[in-house]
Design a protein around this motif. Structure first.
Motif, PDB file in Angstrom:
ATOM      1  N   PHE A 487      43.410  20.551  67.106  1.00  0.00           N
ATOM      2  CA  PHE A 487      43.599  19.246  66.745  1.00  0.00           C
ATOM      3  C   PHE A 487      44.401  18.356  67.509  1.00  0.00           C
ATOM      4  N   ASP A 490      45.888  13.960  66.011  1.00  0.00           N
ATOM      5  CA  ASP A 490      45.258  14.005  64.738  1.00  0.00           C
ATOM      6  C   ASP A 490      46.388  13.719  63.629  1.00  0.00           C
ATOM      7  N   VAL A 494      43.169  15.257  58.661  1.00  0.00           N
ATOM      8  CA  VAL A 494      42.029  15.592  59.681  1.00  0.00           C
ATOM      9  C   VAL A 494      42.018  17.388  59.594  1.00  0.00           C
ATOM     10  N   ARG A 515      51.201  11.919  63.973  1.00  0.00           N
ATOM     11  CA  ARG A 515      50.086  12.362  64.711  1.00  0.00           C
ATOM     12  C   ARG A 515      50.587  13.835  65.314  1.00  0.00           C
TER      13      ARG A 515
END
Length: 840
Positions: A487, A490, A494, A515
């Motif tokens: 990831f 993200d 997600v 994030r």
């Protein structure tokens, strides 16, 4: 619990007009051709079949349409073709009129039929006996005539409706004739736009011909006037209870049903009462979607959908069930899939319709849908924990038994932790038989699954069954094994969607905005969700009833609840522990990486807010390769370690369980006030663990504040989360050896200004550089994106390395902000892949 609606009949899936006990005749016209006697069947079961006059040598045909087939006649020249339908009256057609006659059906007129003066539709004026009624079009307008036993007209009215019939349109028309009260009302409905029209309620004088023995003729009168166009689903009801509103509801509710649509990939006609995929030459399509008619919803509690079907496991299935609801049969909510246990997700409104997807992996086989049930599950028998009892659910999630005699009922919950239920029941209780391993048990709105059943027999011969159950979300630990996933910068939703894919659970509200760039190596959904919570922070909240998972910045509220001695606080234990107090925390990442270059040259962080004494410890961050994230992590850990570990364990009563004290309610995760004058204690703190005694709420135990993780323990939960982080890696020696000795970026040192670069917001610093005298520089502005980019065309290799010398000063990230390098890779087939290297 009650069944609100059942869809199991052919017309539920096709939208055809329903047969009732009062149906005298109903002609579906679903045959491909008349039988050997040129007859078309009466589907009511009364044997009042139509005979086709003028079948051979004319345009008469049975054409594929929306409601199966329909009868079409006189398309070329009505005057010469003269096709019509005759139902011979054996004297019983109108022998029991009752209070009301209703006649109607679908018409599909041509230009001829809406343009001529007299066009017969449903006629009893032809042949022997005196007529009773005559439905026709007069210059394209709906007309109804009624007669007495002498054949004289006692009513004749042409309607001027807001709906204008057109060539090729489909219209549902009907007349309601109240025999005794002598009233008439007509309706017209337009399939093309759903428009409806209802005539004024009119009256007539005289007595209707109750002894009518005339035949029913469709589409002809006096061998002179003929109808051109199509008929479908025509019906006659005597002693009917239908009102105009009932007919309008039928029209609107059935408008989108497609089980009889000959152009659809599903078939509800071949086997009445069942829906299959539609075979063509013995071959079924891989999938098909059924739309049902709308049925009543208006639930008093929660809805649950149960579907009965026949299927071959792993080959055919009903793969998806969706619902849409409406209050007026005109405006509909968006389609929503039902939950894994059939939970209704659509809003509770007056009407509901279903969209069902049938699939097959073998086109020689088809699944078969037999029935859809909508259950109305009343509100939970207990709305709050205090004095609630366990409710056993059946395989459809419906109430099976309320265990009134359960005792020692304890619900244990932790913020971001355990959620379990334990209780006891006399072995000889009549409802003991409802308890089975893996069955679900409901406590207020929470769902648990029975894991262990233990029967204990004491010395006095008394047998008690002890039950241990875990929250429904524990099943996520048994989900299919997940592959490692990366990831890149993200937000938490997600990876949460990745974790829940294929589990029947969905992502709910996510209010954590951080994030993260990391690699997930956990194998099951629950482990991934726990890792997400550790990495992103916040509170993981499971809504087991609706199969939703939320990640909230803070799951509780400042409840205002007060725990006070002699009020609701029976005992309190306060522990203040400074054994692990730390004021200076060192952190070392991958290959000995530190964050000194972005932390004023210091390899540690400090916090002397509680103690001025230097107390040192080291944090294992060997999995971190991003100094910014490692610094953020170390600061977060030190914020916990630099203060005493303070915990409170209270034995308290939940006053909100008592009438008049509802305002004293609190729940797990809430902020509460604890007050004890003798201890000099008056604090606001959070409930992080709750051991709630449902039967005796005054024995409830709650734990306030939180337990801290041990320092230097690489197996601790936070460190385990850190182990999964993967971002901008520092290059080890082997990686340096593997680098291609060629820089594809041109003017990478800013020697030639912005040559070869596309710039937006950067500037060239001609005085500060590393391998030269210049560099690129950007000063961040909140809410503004600054970037520069360059496209390169390297030779094909399996691996590439990106490297950069980056300096930062007072780097702070705003909400949803990002600082890093975005790489867009274009492959030979034209597809692209974007990767973001997060630097902060």
């Amino acid at each position: 619990m009650a069944i609100k609606s059942i869809l199991t009949n052919q017309e539920d899936f096709t939208g055809e007009f329903p047969i009732t006990s009062r149906t005298s005749a109903l002609w579906r016209f679903n045959e491909s051709a008349p039988d050997g006697n040129l007859r078309l069947a009466d589907s009511s079961g009364h044997g009042r079949h139509f005979t086709v006059s003028g079948w051979s040598g004319t345009t008469a045909s049975l054409v594929k349409g929306r409601l199966g087939r329909y009868f079409r006649q006189n398309i070329n020249n009505p005057a010469t073709e003269k096709t019509h339908l005759i139902a011979t009256n054996d004297g019983s057609f109108f022998s029991s009129l009752g209070e009301k006659i209703v006649v109607g059906g679908w018409i599909n007129p041509t230009t001829y039929s809406v343009g001529q003066t007299y066009i017969p539709i449903f006629n009893t004026r032809q042949g022997h006996g005196q007529p009773i009624f005559y439905v026709s079009l007069y210059q394209g307008r709906f007309r109804l005539m009624l007669c007495n036993s002498s054949g004289n007209l006692i009513y004749d009215q042409s309607e001027t409706a807001t709906i204008t019939m057109k060539n090729g349109g489909w219209y549902f028309i009907a007349s309601i004739i109240e025999v005794n009260s002598k009233k008439v009302q007509n309706i017209i409905c337009d399939r093309s736009d759903g428009a409806t029209w209802v005539s004024p309620l009119r009256t007539f004088t005289g007595e209707l011909n109750r002894q009518c023995t005339a035949n029913i003729i469709m589409g002809m009168h006096a061998n002179t006037y003929y109808y051109a166009g199509g008929f479908d689903d025509w019906f006659l009801e005597t002693d009917s209870q239908l009102m105009a509103d009932d007919l309008l509801e039928y029209f609107k509710a059935s408008l989108y049903a497609n089980g009889g649509d000959t152009s659809a990939d599903v078939d509800a006609l071949t086997e009445p009462g069942a829906v299959t995929l539609k075979a063509t030459g013995g071959v079924y399509p891989e999938s098909g979607v059924l739309y049902t008619k709308a049925v009543p919803c208006a639930l008093s509690g929660n809805g649950r959908v149960a579907v009965t079907s026949e299927y071959a496991a792993g080959v055919t299935s009903v793969s998806l069930i969706e619902t849409s609801t409406s209050d007026d049969l005109a405006e509909w909510s968006a389609w929503q899939a039902v939950g894994t246990s059939g939970e209704l997700q659509s809003p509770n409104r007056q009407y509901i319709r279903f969209r069902v997807t049938l699939v097959t992996a073998d086109t020689s086989k088809t699944p078969k849908l037999l029935e859809i049930q909508l259950h109305d599950i009343p509100k939970a028998p207990y709305e709050k924990l205090g004095f609630a009892r366990p409710v056993v659910l059946d395989e459809n999630g419906l109430w099976e038994a309320v265990l009134e005699n359960a005792f020692d009922i304890i619900v244990t919950g932790e913020v971001n932790g355990a959620d379990t239920l334990e209780f006891k029941l006399p072995f000889h209780d009549p409802k003991r038989g409802a308890l089975e391993n893996e069955k679900q048990v409901q406590i207020v709105n929470d769902i648990y699954r029975i894991r262990t059943l233990t029967d204990n027999k004491s010395e006095d011969g008394r047998i008690i069954t002890q039950v241990y159950a875990e929250a429904a979300f524990y099943d996520l630990s048994f989900s299919g094994e997940k592959e490692p996933a990366d990831f890149n910068a993200d937000t938490a939703d997600v990876p949460m969607q990745y974790a829940l894919q294929g589990t029947g659970w969905s992502v709910g509200n996510v209010t954590v905005n951080a994030r993260r760039t990391w690699q997930c190596t956990e194998k099951n959904a629950l482990a991934i969700l726990r890792a997400i919570q550790n990495i992103y922070g916040g509170d993981l909240v499971f809504d087991s009833a609706n199969h939703l998972v939320h990640l909230l910045s803070f799951s509780g509220t400042d409840s205002g609840a007060l725990f006070s001695y002699r009020k609701n606080l029976k005992s309190i234990q306060r522990v203040v522990d400074t054994r692990d107090l730390v004021t200076r925390l060192y952190a070392y990442g991958k290959d000995g990486m530190t964050f000194a270059s972005i932390n004023g040259g210091k390899e540690y962080v400090e916090d002397y807010s509680y103690s001025s004494e230097v107390r040192i410890s080291t944090l294992d961050c060997s999995s971190f390769s991003n100094p910014y994230q490692m610094l953020e992590y170390a600061q977060m850990r030190l914020a916990e370690y630099s203060k005493p570990r303070v915990s409170y364990v209270l034995s308290a009563m939940d006053l909100s369980a008592l009438t008049g004290y509802e305002h004293e309610s609190w729940k797990l995760g809430d902020i509460v006030t604890v007050d004890d004058k003798e201890l000099g204690l008056s604090i606001k703190t959070r409930i992080v663990r709750r051991q709630y005694n449902l039967q005796e709420p005054w024995k409830t135990v709650i734990e306030l504040f939180t337990k801290l993780k041990e320092l230097g323990d690489s197996s601790a939960q936070w460190d385990k989360a850190a182990d999964t982080l993967s971002s901008t890696d520092l290059l080890d020696r082997q990686e340096i050896k593997d680098m291609v000795p060629f820089n594809h970026l041109r003017n990478s040192r800013a020697d030639n200004g912005f040559a070869y670069w596309v710039n937006s917001g950067f500037e060239v610093d001609t005085e500060n550089g590393v391998s030269g005298t210049a560099s690129f520089k950007a000063v961040g502005v909140s809410g503004v994106t600054k970037s520069q980019s360059q496209t390169v065309y390297p030779a094909t290799r399996k691996n590439y390395t990106f490297s950069a010398q980056i300096a930062s000063e007072n780097l702070k990230k705003g909400e949803n902000g990002q600082a890093g390098v975005e790489v867009v890779i274009e492959y030979e087939d034209g597809t692209t892949e974007t990767r973001f290297i997060d630097l902060f």
